[in-house]
Enzyme design. Sequence first.
Site, PDB file in Angstrom:
ATOM      1  N   LYS A 190      -7.483   5.321 -19.673  1.00 41.13           N
ATOM      2  CA  LYS A 190      -7.771   5.702 -21.030  1.00 41.13           C
ATOM      3  C   LYS A 190      -6.342   5.643 -21.798  1.00 41.13           C
ATOM      4  O   LYS A 190      -6.041   4.642 -21.951  1.00 41.13           O
ATOM      5  CB  LYS A 190      -8.245   7.256 -20.899  1.00 41.13           C
ATOM      6  CG  LYS A 190      -9.409   7.599 -19.758  1.00 41.13           C
ATOM      7  CD  LYS A 190     -10.488   6.521 -20.148  1.00 41.13           C
ATOM      8  CE  LYS A 190     -11.762   7.032 -19.466  1.00 41.13           C
ATOM      9  NZ  LYS A 190     -11.934   6.555 -17.845  1.00 41.13           N
TER      10      LYS A 190
ATOM     11  N   ASP B  49      -6.720  18.081 -15.433  1.00 41.23           N
ATOM     12  CA  ASP B  49      -6.822  16.716 -15.987  1.00 41.23           C
ATOM     13  C   ASP B  49      -6.783  16.640 -17.141  1.00 41.23           C
ATOM     14  O   ASP B  49      -7.224  16.863 -18.148  1.00 41.23           O
ATOM     15  CB  ASP B  49      -8.430  16.431 -15.647  1.00 41.23           C
ATOM     16  CG  ASP B  49      -8.832  14.960 -15.948  1.00 41.23           C
ATOM     17  OD1 ASP B  49      -8.316  14.324 -16.549  1.00 41.23           O
ATOM     18  OD2 ASP B  49      -9.535  14.466 -15.209  1.00 41.23           O
TER      19      ASP B  49
ATOM     20  N   ARG C  94       0.736  -1.224  -0.055  1.00 41.25           N
ATOM     21  CA  ARG C  94      -0.014   0.031   0.032  1.00 41.25           C
ATOM     22  C   ARG C  94       0.740   1.434   0.012  1.00 41.25           C
ATOM     23  O   ARG C  94       0.559   2.371  -0.672  1.00 41.25           O
ATOM     24  CB  ARG C  94      -0.800  -0.082   1.309  1.00 41.25           C
ATOM     25  CG  ARG C  94      -1.537   1.312   1.406  1.00 41.25           C
ATOM     26  CD  ARG C  94      -2.734   1.344   2.152  1.00 41.25           C
ATOM     27  NE  ARG C  94      -2.909   0.591   3.436  1.00 41.25           N
ATOM     28  CZ  ARG C  94      -2.302   0.882   4.503  1.00 41.25           C
ATOM     29  NH1 ARG C  94      -1.526   1.936   4.571  1.00 41.25           N
ATOM     30  NH2 ARG C  94      -2.468  -0.129   5.414  1.00 41.25           N
TER      31      ARG C  94
ATOM     32  N   TYR D  48     -15.829  16.187 -16.194  1.00 40.40           N
ATOM     33  CA  TYR D  48     -16.436  14.777 -16.379  1.00 40.40           C
ATOM     34  C   TYR D  48     -17.236  14.573 -15.123  1.00 40.40           C
ATOM     35  O   TYR D  48     -16.944  15.030 -14.199  1.00 40.40           O
ATOM     36  CB  TYR D  48     -15.030  13.892 -15.943  1.00 40.40           C
ATOM     37  CG  TYR D  48     -15.406  12.378 -15.729  1.00 40.40           C
ATOM     38  CD1 TYR D  48     -16.033  11.891 -16.632  1.00 40.40           C
ATOM     39  CD2 TYR D  48     -14.804  11.992 -14.628  1.00 40.40           C
ATOM     40  CE1 TYR D  48     -16.551  10.534 -16.366  1.00 40.40           C
ATOM     41  CE2 TYR D  48     -15.218  10.676 -14.290  1.00 40.40           C
ATOM     42  CZ  TYR D  48     -15.986   9.981 -15.115  1.00 40.40           C
ATOM     43  OH  TYR D  48     -16.388   8.549 -15.011  1.00 40.40           O
TER      44      TYR D  48
END
Length: 405
Positions: free
Chosen positions: A204, A179, A55, A107
């Site tokens: 993406k 972004d 983690r 978005y």
Amino acid sequence: MSNKSTPVTPSQVTQTVRAGIECDDPTGCVVPPIHLTSTFAFRGFGQKRGYDYTRSGNPTRDLLAGALAQLELGHGAVVTATGMAAITLVGYLIPARARIVAPHDCYGGTYRLFDAWHRRGEREVEFVNFADEAAVRAALAKPTALLWIETPSNPLLRITDIETFAGWGKASGALVVVDNTFLSPAWQQPLTLGADLVVHSTTKYLNGHSDVVGGAVVARDQAHHEQLLWWANCLGVTGAPFDSFMTLRGLRTLHARLDHHGRNALGLAQWLNGQPGVKRVYYPGLPGHPGHELARRQQRGFGAIVSVEIAGGHEGVRAFVAELECFSLAESLGGVESLVAHPATMTHAAMDPGARLKAGLVDGLIRLSVGIEAFEDLQRDLALALERAASVLPAAAAGRAAAVC
Ligand code: PLP
């Protein structure tokens, strides 16, 4: 010609292709191994090695983070489990109840998160029309902790002048975040234009094969990078080693893929513009697009998303998508395969209908994520779908009223 005494300074393309290649000296494996482990043994009592728990840190994830930081020209990056995890992480860099200014047509998932924060009193969020510069300046007249920029925006491909907006954001005391999911660092590098942080949904273009969800935040300076690392571990939003391996694998072909994506998208946008049954084409590569000149200056490519308003609204879209064979009706974008999405019922369904319409997301709007299939097949597919959709629509709805945007 170079030799060992004249080292090559690799171009961005070469850096991307070779990210992590031949980095494992003990084995000499060309492709870096996947470190599929949750934990790392101490050498001895009190003798921690470089890593202790996945983690907080993992070598495979660090390779991807290093490659992304290099591509975005940042100090460092944090790889997260999804793009939304990356956006959530950024929210922890500002104090509780601090003010965020964000575009009203960002978005849908970003909108939903920011709106939820606002309604719960966790952050104060003002959604502004970023096409209206006076409105943005008025919003930034109040001290602001975070300015959120998404350019090109999803799905209307509005282009924001990063340098100018970052200047206004800084003057207001804001952390400036871009972004960059729609273009990737191959086509746009916001840190060179004044942004402090860049966010990606690596789901993406960076991964590019629609087989992983992931995200990343790249910081321009060390202090922000350290804060991001601390919060990513604290919140537990870091990405999995296997996903990191897959994304690094996809990343190697980024530039080659984008060249092809971009050619197909431009060709289709030019062709769609003016077709019967098409009311409006949104693509920054078309000279009639309001952000065309800015996109030429700010970007190295126009992107591979083409949004189109189809005649006949909701029913027109239903008839059109039913006929498509080379475009899968699916959420997401940026994979090698072409996709079609209907923002009003899919990606932006989380927005309330009033806010959606205000942002220009009408029922007839579809978003094409143009893949790297043969151009002629994609064009033929769209032509047949438009033709068949027109045949089931009343004549008035199917009529042409072309406008480029
Ligand atoms: N940012 C943009 C521009 C997006 O399009 C998306 C997803 O579509 C996200 C962020 C969220 O990324 P993810 O789906 O990986 O959580």
